[in-house]
Design a protein around this motif. Structure first.
Motif, PDB file in Angstrom:
ATOM      1  N   GLY A 178     112.097  43.101  50.068  1.00  0.00           N
ATOM      2  CA  GLY A 178     111.193  43.603  48.329  1.00  0.00           C
ATOM      3  C   GLY A 178     110.566  44.827  48.106  1.00  0.00           C
ATOM      4  N   ARG A 179     111.134  45.693  48.951  1.00  0.00           N
ATOM      5  CA  ARG A 179     110.401  47.764  48.893  1.00  0.00           C
ATOM      6  C   ARG A 179     109.840  47.952  47.675  1.00  0.00           C
ATOM      7  NH1 ARG A 179     112.956  51.830  52.662  1.00  0.00           N
ATOM      8  NH2 ARG A 179     113.684  50.415  54.537  1.00  0.00           N
ATOM      9  N   PRO A 180     108.913  47.563  47.470  1.00  0.00           N
ATOM     10  CA  PRO A 180     108.535  48.440  46.073  1.00  0.00           C
ATOM     11  C   PRO A 180     109.033  49.278  45.578  1.00  0.00           C
ATOM     12  CG  PRO A 180     106.414  47.744  47.257  1.00  0.00           C
ATOM     13  CD  PRO A 180     107.744  47.971  48.047  1.00  0.00           C
ATOM     14  N   ARG A 181     109.251  50.002  44.415  1.00  0.00           N
ATOM     15  CA  ARG A 181     109.384  51.096  43.939  1.00  0.00           C
ATOM     16  C   ARG A 181     108.244  51.887  43.029  1.00  0.00           C
ATOM     17  NH1 ARG A 181     115.253  50.350  41.038  1.00  0.00           N
ATOM     18  NH2 ARG A 181     116.876  49.550  43.885  1.00  0.00           N
ATOM     19  N   VAL A 182     108.692  53.134  43.157  1.00  0.00           N
ATOM     20  CA  VAL A 182     107.510  54.632  43.212  1.00  0.00           C
ATOM     21  C   VAL A 182     108.189  55.042  42.267  1.00  0.00           C
ATOM     22  CG1 VAL A 182     105.820  53.270  44.600  1.00  0.00           C
ATOM     23  CG2 VAL A 182     107.401  55.792  45.406  1.00  0.00           C
ATOM     24  N   ARG A 183     107.220  56.293  41.260  1.00  0.00           N
ATOM     25  CA  ARG A 183     107.270  56.693  40.589  1.00  0.00           C
ATOM     26  C   ARG A 183     106.361  58.846  40.684  1.00  0.00           C
ATOM     27  NH1 ARG A 183     110.452  55.582  35.800  1.00  0.00           N
ATOM     28  NH2 ARG A 183     111.231  53.921  35.891  1.00  0.00           N
ATOM     29  N   ALA A 184     106.626  59.462  40.001  1.00  0.00           N
ATOM     30  CA  ALA A 184     105.991  60.562  40.402  1.00  0.00           C
ATOM     31  C   ALA A 184     104.556  60.558  39.350  1.00  0.00           C
ATOM     32  CB  ALA A 184     106.388  61.888  39.676  1.00  0.00           C
ATOM     33  N   GLY A 185     102.926  60.446  40.574  1.00  0.00           N
ATOM     34  CA  GLY A 185     101.977  59.691  39.743  1.00  0.00           C
ATOM     35  C   GLY A 185     101.497  59.403  40.692  1.00  0.00           C
ATOM     36  N   ASP A 186     102.359  57.740  42.020  1.00  0.00           N
ATOM     37  CA  ASP A 186     101.899  57.223  41.797  1.00  0.00           C
ATOM     38  C   ASP A 186     101.242  57.321  43.958  1.00  0.00           C
ATOM     39  OD1 ASP A 186     102.537  55.093  39.953  1.00  0.00           O
ATOM     40  OD2 ASP A 186     105.078  54.736  41.489  1.00  0.00           O
ATOM     41  N   ARG A 187     100.161  56.227  43.718  1.00  0.00           N
ATOM     42  CA  ARG A 187     100.275  56.603  44.724  1.00  0.00           C
ATOM     43  C   ARG A 187      99.731  55.719  45.811  1.00  0.00           C
ATOM     44  NH1 ARG A 187      94.897  59.639  46.785  1.00  0.00           N
ATOM     45  NH2 ARG A 187      93.957  57.965  48.770  1.00  0.00           N
ATOM     46  N   VAL A 188     100.126  55.453  47.164  1.00  0.00           N
ATOM     47  CA  VAL A 188     100.849  54.613  48.284  1.00  0.00           C
ATOM     48  C   VAL A 188     100.265  54.527  48.913  1.00  0.00           C
ATOM     49  CG1 VAL A 188     102.403  53.669  49.688  1.00  0.00           C
ATOM     50  CG2 VAL A 188     103.678  54.739  46.918  1.00  0.00           C
ATOM     51  N   GLU A 189      99.088  53.107  49.885  1.00  0.00           N
ATOM     52  CA  GLU A 189      98.585  52.934  50.267  1.00  0.00           C
ATOM     53  C   GLU A 189      99.570  52.060  51.457  1.00  0.00           C
ATOM     54  OE1 GLU A 189      93.730  54.219  49.239  1.00  0.00           O
ATOM     55  OE2 GLU A 189      94.883  52.425  48.449  1.00  0.00           O
ATOM     56  N   ILE A 190      99.675  52.262  52.786  1.00  0.00           N
ATOM     57  CA  ILE A 190      99.680  51.502  53.496  1.00  0.00           C
ATOM     58  C   ILE A 190      98.771  50.479  54.119  1.00  0.00           C
ATOM     59  CG2 ILE A 190     101.742  50.959  55.581  1.00  0.00           C
ATOM     60  CD1 ILE A 190     103.465  52.419  54.603  1.00  0.00           C
ATOM     61  N   LYS A 191      98.537  50.005  55.010  1.00  0.00           N
ATOM     62  CA  LYS A 191      97.147  49.551  55.872  1.00  0.00           C
ATOM     63  C   LYS A 191      97.008  48.491  56.537  1.00  0.00           C
ATOM     64  CE  LYS A 191      92.463  48.753  54.987  1.00  0.00           C
ATOM     65  NZ  LYS A 191      90.902  48.762  54.143  1.00  0.00           N
ATOM     66  N   MET A 192      96.904  48.522  58.155  1.00  0.00           N
ATOM     67  CA  MET A 192      96.164  47.551  58.575  1.00  0.00           C
ATOM     68  C   MET A 192      94.970  48.538  59.461  1.00  0.00           C
ATOM     69  SD  MET A 192      99.100  46.562  62.071  1.00  0.00           S
ATOM     70  CE  MET A 192      98.368  46.629  62.812  1.00  0.00           C
ATOM     71  N   PRO A 193      94.176  46.839  59.728  1.00  0.00           N
ATOM     72  CA  PRO A 193      92.656  47.377  60.326  1.00  0.00           C
ATOM     73  C   PRO A 193      93.071  48.139  61.460  1.00  0.00           C
ATOM     74  CG  PRO A 193      92.816  45.303  59.239  1.00  0.00           C
ATOM     75  CD  PRO A 193      94.688  45.797  59.475  1.00  0.00           C
ATOM     76  N   ALA A 194      94.169  48.062  62.457  1.00  0.00           N
ATOM     77  CA  ALA A 194      94.249  48.911  64.034  1.00  0.00           C
ATOM     78  C   ALA A 194      94.682  49.508  63.969  1.00  0.00           C
ATOM     79  CB  ALA A 194      94.911  47.469  64.929  1.00  0.00           C
ATOM     80  N   LEU A 195      95.451  50.111  62.935  1.00  0.00           N
ATOM     81  CA  LEU A 195      95.778  51.180  62.920  1.00  0.00           C
ATOM     82  C   LEU A 195      95.570  52.155  62.147  1.00  0.00           C
ATOM     83  CD1 LEU A 195     100.242  50.373  63.668  1.00  0.00           C
ATOM     84  CD2 LEU A 195      97.550  50.259  64.915  1.00  0.00           C
ATOM     85  N   GLY A 196      95.032  51.537  60.774  1.00  0.00           N
ATOM     86  CA  GLY A 196      93.599  52.659  60.167  1.00  0.00           C
ATOM     87  C   GLY A 196      94.969  52.299  58.657  1.00  0.00           C
TER      88      GLY A 196
END
Length: 207
Positions: A178-196
């Motif tokens: 289920g990997r998301p797909r992104v295009r030019a102009g998209d901003r991706v944030e991956i978050k986990m409290p312990a790792l920022g």
């Protein structure tokens, strides 16, 4: 925690239950004719590395790419983990079952690497890690590492049976289906409290 030395970065395929299940009967077809009985690794060479906050270029003629939220073990020495770091494993969309998928994974900038390494004794048990990936602020995927086929410790032990991981090497635990797909102009944030938070913006490749 900062890393003095960055070594080789390795990705891991088919380490999530859903990822292997999605392949179905294909795992029993040529050329492999069976599910893997050892970790399936690939390398993300230095040309792929993009720092936290950096822009990742999408090649000309490619409408979108797949992004993969994951965590990597950062090695202190062979068989000894220094800590964990967030990663965004980017690849071209593909249906190829052939390993390793170099031409899809190793384009310039195709690996976002977090700037925060959390010590192993502070980060907690990787089996309870949970990442949230947002695209343009919208939650697109939640990755639960309780779904790993090989736990972090088991993966490291199995990999260490056939290769030596040195100081600064990084071993990703894998990416779920289920990997998301992104295009030019998209901003991706991956978050986990312990790792920022690991943030990358996708841009069109310069002409």
């Amino acid at each position: 925690m900062s890393l003095v030395k960055r070594g080789t970065v390795y990705g891991t395929l088919m380490n999530f239950r859903g990822e292997l299940e999605a392949l179905g009967a294909q795992v029993n077809e040529p050329p492999y004719q069976a599910p893997p009985n050892a970790p399936v690794l690939y390398v993300k060479p230095a040309n792929t590395w993009t720092e936290n906050g950096g822009a990742i270029a999408i090649p000309a003629g490619v409408p979108e790419v797949e992004v993969g939220a994951t965590v990597a073990m950062v090695m202190k020495s062979p068989r000894e983990v220094l800590g964990y770091v967030l990663m965004n494993d980017v690849r071209l969309p593909h249906d190829s079952f052939f390993r390793p998928p170099v031409k899809f994974n190793c384009l310039d900038g195709f690996l976002g690497i977090g700037d925060r390494i959390r010590a192993r004794n502070e980060a907690g048990d990787p089996a309870v890690f949970k990442l949230e990936m947002r695209v343009n602020g919208e939650l697109k995927q939640t990755v639960r590492f309780s779904q790993l086929l090989r736990s972090a410790d088991k993966l490291l032990a199995d990999v260490s049976e056939f290769m030596t991981l040195g100081e600064g090497d990084m071993l990703m635990l894998g990416c779920d289906v289920g990997r998301p797909r992104v295009r030019a102009g998209d901003r991706v944030e991956i978050k986990m409290p312990a790792l920022g938070t690991l943030t990358n913006t996708f841009v069109a490749e310069a002409a």
